[in-house]
Design an enzyme around this catalytic site. Structure first.
Site, PDB file in Angstrom:
ATOM      1  N   ASP A  86      77.239  91.690 -46.160  1.00 57.77           N
ATOM      2  CA  ASP A  86      77.959  91.304 -47.400  1.00 57.77           C
ATOM      3  C   ASP A  86      75.798  92.288 -48.545  1.00 57.77           C
ATOM      4  O   ASP A  86      75.047  91.805 -49.036  1.00 57.77           O
ATOM      5  CB  ASP A  86      78.408  90.540 -48.405  1.00 57.77           C
ATOM      6  CG  ASP A  86      78.366  90.824 -49.877  1.00 57.77           C
ATOM      7  OD1 ASP A  86      78.483  91.392 -50.238  1.00 57.77           O
ATOM      8  OD2 ASP A  86      79.471  89.519 -50.263  1.00 57.77           O
ATOM      9  N   HIS A  87      75.999  93.319 -49.156  1.00 60.90           N
ATOM     10  CA  HIS A  87      75.343  94.442 -49.461  1.00 60.90           C
ATOM     11  C   HIS A  87      75.209  94.245 -50.155  1.00 60.90           C
ATOM     12  O   HIS A  87      73.761  93.990 -51.586  1.00 60.90           O
ATOM     13  CB  HIS A  87      75.177  96.010 -49.662  1.00 60.90           C
ATOM     14  CG  HIS A  87      74.100  97.060 -49.041  1.00 60.90           C
ATOM     15  ND1 HIS A  87      73.219  95.988 -48.972  1.00 60.90           N
ATOM     16  CD2 HIS A  87      73.836  98.192 -48.852  1.00 60.90           C
ATOM     17  CE1 HIS A  87      72.373  96.855 -48.807  1.00 60.90           C
ATOM     18  NE2 HIS A  87      73.148  98.227 -49.120  1.00 60.90           N
ATOM     19  N   ARG A  88      75.489  93.236 -51.692  1.00 60.39           N
ATOM     20  CA  ARG A  88      74.890  92.666 -52.447  1.00 60.39           C
ATOM     21  C   ARG A  88      74.452  91.556 -52.232  1.00 60.39           C
ATOM     22  O   ARG A  88      73.670  90.756 -53.416  1.00 60.39           O
ATOM     23  CB  ARG A  88      76.880  91.731 -53.228  1.00 60.39           C
ATOM     24  CG  ARG A  88      77.504  92.604 -53.830  1.00 60.39           C
ATOM     25  CD  ARG A  88      78.776  91.940 -54.471  1.00 60.39           C
ATOM     26  NE  ARG A  88      79.286  90.677 -53.040  1.00 60.39           N
ATOM     27  CZ  ARG A  88      80.679  90.482 -53.338  1.00 60.39           C
ATOM     28  NH1 ARG A  88      81.298  89.859 -54.257  1.00 60.39           N
ATOM     29  NH2 ARG A  88      81.150  89.572 -52.321  1.00 60.39           N
TER      30      ARG A  88
END
Length: 491
Positions: A460-462
């Site tokens: 998850d790039h968040r």
């Protein structure tokens, strides 16, 4: 107090609202004991056996096998005191409905029902509303009167009887044959009159006839009142195609693309939950996937030495064990990977519930090993083996599939090199472990045959940026390249 107890489908937890009855373990007339398993139910997460809340005798089973029922719905009735004698049958003075003549549709339509005493006034909550609807708290409920359709200009109105469309043919002249009525719903002159002046077919049947090129006027109906069914149309279509050709021809008959060559599989249970979770995850968490190909020859040799040890001879040891250990050690070095996006904050977890994706007959499930980071290598091996065996037998409980924090999917068992896995909801990373193959590899300056695998990490790039994701994946690769050296360096 009534002897008859009604057993409702219980809440099996984890927000489940329904279940499918797979098998009844008892039948009407059986004597059962307290906590005896009486029914096997499949939920969106697992197949579980439900025990009886009371001892007694089964009086009624309300839903057959294969039925999906909501939580709280009665499924079985139990006589809790069968020794007290026979049950009293409810008396009735009403005349059986079978002795009454069946009224026609026309007579029912002509009946005007007088309002009963205490009837709710029209327009009030629960009462009648304009257009034959029922008034509810907001707006109006479902329409209770039959919908009226404006007749087409220049065409005879169609009669409707219990959902069957009746197409009337114009009256025939004694000297001039009447033209055929073109039924736009069928797209052909298929609405030809029969001897009785009617062709009965539902709209879906007419559409099927149009798609298959079948003239309904030539089909003999086998349904109620002589109506034409889907089977009649399909039989007519297959019969037309199967007619022998009198003269040799190089052309072949057109292929049939009807529903007889299609299979429809209901989406339910694990498949339905998986679809919902994957769709939600794919369109919520911004996925990034990185790949790393590593030489795992030393790791495979370490496994062979481990299998040869006396205390490990009765334990199934697979490459997945070392991959799981590598992930757990890498999480200790990069704790942010084991976290959850919670809107205004990121929840970093000090425990690792390690999920292992498993393909079963019921679909994809992801049971997890609780607090796997605290287990020794032997305990981890036993937990993984037990988890896999339970999943294969279809006995994984909902609790075993909840609370996962990080997942491994072993696509290598299918001979696949790697993949781009989708994150399970609530997790920030998932590792795809590919097949271990013997491949040419540069080792100590020379090209040699080595054991090689490819890892794929989706995150998850968040939460995880490129640097963190790359370091985490690199550490997993370093452990699999040389497990002994990594253990000495990191522990």
């Amino acid at each position: 107090m009534s002897r008859i107890k009604t057993f409702n489908l219980p809440d099996l937890g984890e927000g489940l609202t329904e279940g499918e009855i797979l098998a009844w373990l008892v039948k009407v007339g059986d004597t059962i004991e307290l906590n005896q398993p009486i029914v096997e139910v499949e939920t969106a997460k697992a197949a579980v056996e439900i025990p009886a809340k009371w001892a007694g005798q089964v009086q009624a089973i309300h839903h057959p096998e294969g039925t999906t029922v909501e939580v709280g719905t009665p499924i079985i009735a139990i006589d809790t005191d069968p020794g007290a004698g026979p049950l009293e049958a409810p008396s009735t003075t009403a005349t059986p409905s079978s002795d009454l003549p069946t009224p026609s549709a026309a007579s029912l339509a002509a009946v005007e029902v007088a309002p009963a005493e205490g009837m709710i006034e029209p327009g009030l909550i629960g009462g009648a509303a304009p257009g034959g609807r029922t008034a509810v708290l907001v707006g109006y409920g479902p329409r209770t009167t039959a919908a009226k359709r404006r007749p087409r200009k220049g065409a005879t109105p169609a009669g409707v009887d219990h959902g069957v469309v009746v197409v009337d043919k114009p009256a025939a002249s004694p000297t001039i044959p009447a033209p055929q009525v073109h039924d736009r719903r069928n797209g052909e002159g298929g609405g030809l009159a029969r001897a009785g002046g009617l062709v009965l077919a539902k709209p879906p049947v007419r559409k099927l006839a149009k798609d298959l090129g079948v003239d309904l006027g030539t089909v003999t109906g086998s349904g109620p009142m002589g109506s034409i069914t889907r089977e009649d149309v399909q039989q007519a279509a297959s019969g037309a195609v199967a007619e022998p050709i009198a003269t040799p021809s190089v052309t072949t008959s057109a292929a049939s693309f009807g529903t007889d060559r299609e299979q429809r599989i209901p989406v339910k249970g694990v498949r339905k939950l998986t679809a919902e979770n994957m769709s939600r995850s794919a369109f919520t968490a911004p996925h990034v996937t990185e790949f790393l190909t590593v030489d795992v020859t030393r790791a495979m040799k370490a496994l062979d030495r481990l299998r040869g040890r006396r205390e490990w001879r009765d334990v199934r040891v697979s490459p997945l064990l070392l991959v799981a250990k590598a992930v757990l050690l890498a999480v200790k070095r990069h704790p942010m990977v084991n976290s959850t996006w919670a809107g205004d904050e990121i929840v970093v977890k000090d425990y690792v519930n390690l999920g292992i994706a498993a393909a079963t007959e019921r679909g994809l499930i992801v049971p997890n090993v609780k607090d796997a980071g605290r287990l020794s290598l032997r305990e981890l091996a036993d937990a993984l083996n037990g988890l896999v065996q339970t999943a294969k037998s279809g006995r994984t409980s909902p609790a075993d599939m909840s609370g996962g924090t990080l997942t491994i999917t072993n696509v290598g068992v299918f001979g696949v090199d790697t993949g781009t896995p989708i994150l399970p909801p609530g997790e920030s990373a998932i590792l795809a472990f590919g097949a271990v193959r013997e491949m040419p590899w540069v080792h100590k300056g020379k090209v040699k045959a080595r054991q090689v695998t490819t890892l794929g990490l989706s995150f998850d790039h968040r939460i995880i940026d490129g640097e963190l994701g790359s370091k985490f994946l690199r550490d997993i690769g370093d452990f699999l390249t040389d497990p002994e050296a990594a253990l000495l360096a990191w522990t």
